[in-house]
Design a protein around this motif. Structure first.
Motif, short mmCIF file in Angstrom:
data_model
loop_
_atom_site.label_atom_id
_atom_site.label_comp_id
_atom_site.label_asym_id
_atom_site.label_seq_id
_atom_site.Cartn_x
_atom_site.Cartn_y
_atom_site.Cartn_z
N CYS A 39 0.77 -1.17 -0.15
CA CYS A 39 0.02 0.08 -0.04
C CYS A 39 0.94 1.13 -0.08
O CYS A 39 2.06 1.29 0.45
CB CYS A 39 -0.79 0.01 1.44
SG CYS A 39 -2.11 1.37 1.22
N LEU A 92 -0.16 4.22 1.36
CA LEU A 92 -0.57 4.94 2.81
C LEU A 92 -0.45 3.87 3.85
O LEU A 92 -0.09 2.91 3.67
CB LEU A 92 -2.19 5.05 2.45
CG LEU A 92 -2.57 6.25 1.46
CD1 LEU A 92 -4.00 6.67 1.52
CD2 LEU A 92 -1.63 7.42 1.53
N ALA A 93 -0.50 4.55 4.90
CA ALA A 93 -0.52 3.82 6.13
C ALA A 93 -1.40 4.09 7.21
O ALA A 93 -1.19 5.26 8.04
CB ALA A 93 1.08 4.09 6.71
N CYS A 94 -2.79 3.72 7.24
CA CYS A 94 -3.75 4.00 8.01
C CYS A 94 -3.49 3.56 9.54
O CYS A 94 -3.24 2.20 9.41
CB CYS A 94 -5.11 3.81 7.49
SG CYS A 94 -5.37 4.32 6.00
N CYS A 146 -5.77 0.63 9.98
CA CYS A 146 -6.02 -0.29 8.83
C CYS A 146 -6.07 -1.89 9.42
O CYS A 146 -5.20 -2.24 10.13
CB CYS A 146 -4.91 -0.28 8.27
SG CYS A 146 -4.96 -1.71 6.72
N THR A 156 -6.00 -4.22 7.51
CA THR A 156 -5.05 -5.39 6.54
C THR A 156 -3.66 -5.04 6.70
O THR A 156 -2.84 -4.93 5.76
CB THR A 156 -5.81 -5.51 5.18
OG1 THR A 156 -5.73 -4.26 4.70
CG2 THR A 156 -7.11 -5.88 5.19
N TRP A 202 1.05 -4.55 4.37
CA TRP A 202 1.99 -3.22 4.03
C TRP A 202 3.05 -2.98 5.42
O TRP A 202 4.06 -2.40 5.20
CB TRP A 202 1.38 -2.22 3.87
CG TRP A 202 0.47 -1.65 4.90
CD1 TRP A 202 -1.07 -1.83 4.79
CD2 TRP A 202 0.40 -0.73 6.00
NE1 TRP A 202 -1.52 -1.26 5.86
CE2 TRP A 202 -0.66 -0.52 6.50
CE3 TRP A 202 1.71 -0.03 6.51
CZ2 TRP A 202 -0.83 0.19 7.61
CZ3 TRP A 202 1.41 0.88 7.52
CH2 TRP A 202 0.28 0.83 8.44
N GLY A 238 -4.36 -3.77 0.96
CA GLY A 238 -3.41 -2.94 0.25
C GLY A 238 -4.03 -2.05 -0.90
O GLY A 238 -5.41 -2.02 -0.73
N ASN A 277 -7.69 3.31 -2.62
CA ASN A 277 -7.90 4.37 -1.64
C ASN A 277 -7.97 5.76 -2.57
O ASN A 277 -8.05 6.84 -2.06
CB ASN A 277 -6.74 4.51 -0.73
CG ASN A 277 -5.27 4.39 -1.58
OD1 ASN A 277 -5.36 5.04 -2.66
ND2 ASN A 277 -4.40 4.10 -0.87
N LYS A 333 -8.94 8.74 2.27
CA LYS A 333 -8.63 8.56 3.74
C LYS A 333 -8.45 9.77 4.52
O LYS A 333 -7.94 10.86 3.84
CB LYS A 333 -7.35 7.77 3.96
CG LYS A 333 -7.26 6.39 3.33
CD LYS A 333 -8.40 5.58 4.08
CE LYS A 333 -8.58 4.06 3.72
NZ LYS A 333 -9.35 3.82 2.59
FE1 SF4 Z 1 -3.92 1.05 2.73
FE2 SF4 Z 1 -6.43 0.83 2.90
FE3 SF4 Z 1 -4.92 0.08 4.95
FE4 SF4 Z 1 -5.16 2.49 4.49
S1 SF4 Z 1 -6.66 0.94 5.05
S2 SF4 Z 1 -3.22 1.45 4.95
S3 SF4 Z 1 -5.27 2.63 2.09
S4 SF4 Z 1 -4.98 -0.72 2.75
#
Ligand code: SF4
Length: 244
Positions: A38, A40-42, A45, A47, A51, A97, A123, A144
Motif C-alpha cells: 500500500c 498509505l499507512a492508516c 488499517c 489489513t 504493508w 492493500g 484508496n 482516507k
Molecule cells: Fe492502505 Fe487501505 Fe490499509 Fe489504508 S486502510 S493502509 S489505504 S490498505
C-alpha cells in the motif's frame, strides 16, 4: 508477469470466494483477490499485514509489524487466473492493500479472465491506466480522512478525486469513527461535487458491537446528507479474519 499477493492463515495466496461485505455490492457472491503493498499507512488499517512489515516505523494502533516473507507471495498471472476461475464466480473483487500499485500486472491478469465482472477497491490516490480501466465495472473509492493518520497531501489527491467524482462507476466509501469524520467527508463531497447517492458512510471497527454502536448514530447523519450506510457483513459473519 507476476503479482504480489497477501497470504491467508495457511500461508497460501489470499484468493477466496465469499459474499462482498461492504459498499454497493454488499451481499453479492464474488471471488476476492487480495494484493499486498500500500502507498498509505492508516493507523486503524485492518489489513496491516499487506504493508506494515518489520522495519516500518510508521505508526499503527496495535503496533504490530509483520514478517514480509510470511505475508507476501508472488505468483505468475496464469496461476492467479486459474485459482480465480476455479472459484466459479461471475464477479471479482480486487482489494488490498492498494491494488492499483500493480496495475500493469492486473491488466494482464484480466486478459486471462475475459468474462468476469470486476470491482476494484482503491484508496483513490492512483488512477487505473487505460488498459486496466476498460475492464473495471465498479470502483470502490475510499479516500482516507485525517483520523487515518496519513498526511492529506498523500491521501487526498485533488485531481484524482475530481476524476472519480465524474465517473459513474465510482462509489465513495468513507470510513468514519466520529461525527467530525462525517463532517470532513461531507466537505470532500461538496468540494468535488460527488453525487450523494454514490457516497457511503461506513463505521470503522473490527467487531460487531463497535459497528452496531456507530451505525446507530450514523443513520440520522446519512438521512441529513443523503448518503448511504455501509455495514461490514464479513465482520459480523466471520470476525476480523483473513480469507473472508
Ligand atoms: Fe492502505 Fe487501505 Fe490499509 Fe489504508 S486502510 S493502509 S489505504 S490498505
Amino acid at each position: 508477469m507476476a503479482l504480489t499477493l497477501a497470504t491467508d492463515d495457511t500461508g497460501g495466496p489470499e484468493i477466496f470466494a465469499s459474499v462482498q461485505g461492504e459498499g454497493p455490492s454488499a451481499g453479492m457472491p464474488v471471488a476476492f483477490l487480495r494484493l499486498s503493498r500500500c502507498n498509505l499507512a492508516c493507523v486503524w488499517c485492518d489489513t496491516a499485514y499487506t504493508w506494515h512489515f518489520e522495519g516500518d516505523d510508521r505508526p499503527h494502533r496495535n503496533g504490530r509489524t509483520f514478517d514480509r516473507k510470511a505475508n507476501q507471495v508472488t505468483l505468475d498471472k496464469r496461476d492467479v487466473a486459474e485459482r480465480i476461475a476455479a472459484l466459479g464466480q461471475k464477479r471479482l473483487v480486487i482489494t488490498g492493500g492498494e491494488p492499483l500499485l500493480q496495475a500493469p500486472a492486473l491488466a494482464k491478469l484480466l486478459d486471462l479472465l475475459p468474462d468476469i465482472g470486476v470491482e476494484i477497491e482503491t484508496n483513490g490516490t492512483t488512477k487505473a491506466p487505460p488498459h486496466l480501466d476498460v475492464r473495471i465495472d465498479q470502483f470502490n473509492v475510499s479516500p482516507k480522512l485525517s483520523h487515518s493518520g496519513n498526511p492529506a497531501e498523500l491521501a487526498l489527491i485533488q485531481e484524482r478525486l475530481d476524476a472519480y467524482a465524474t465517473d459513474p462507476r465510482a462509489f465513495f466509501k468513507f470510513v468514519v469513527a466520529s461525527e467530525d469524520d462525517v463532517n470532513e467527508a461531507a466537505a470532500i463531497v461538496r468540494r468535488h461535487t460527488i453525487p450523494p447517492g454514490r457516497v457511503f458512510l461506513m463505521p470503522e471497527g473490527t467487531d460487531s458491537a463497535t459497528l452496531r454502536a456507530r451505525e446507530e448514530w450514523l443513520v440520522p447523519l446519512c438521512l441529513d446528507h443523503g448518503f448511504r450506510l455501509s455495514d461490514r457483513l464479513h465482520i459480523h459473519l466471520f470476525g476480523d479474519t483473513r480469507g473472508t
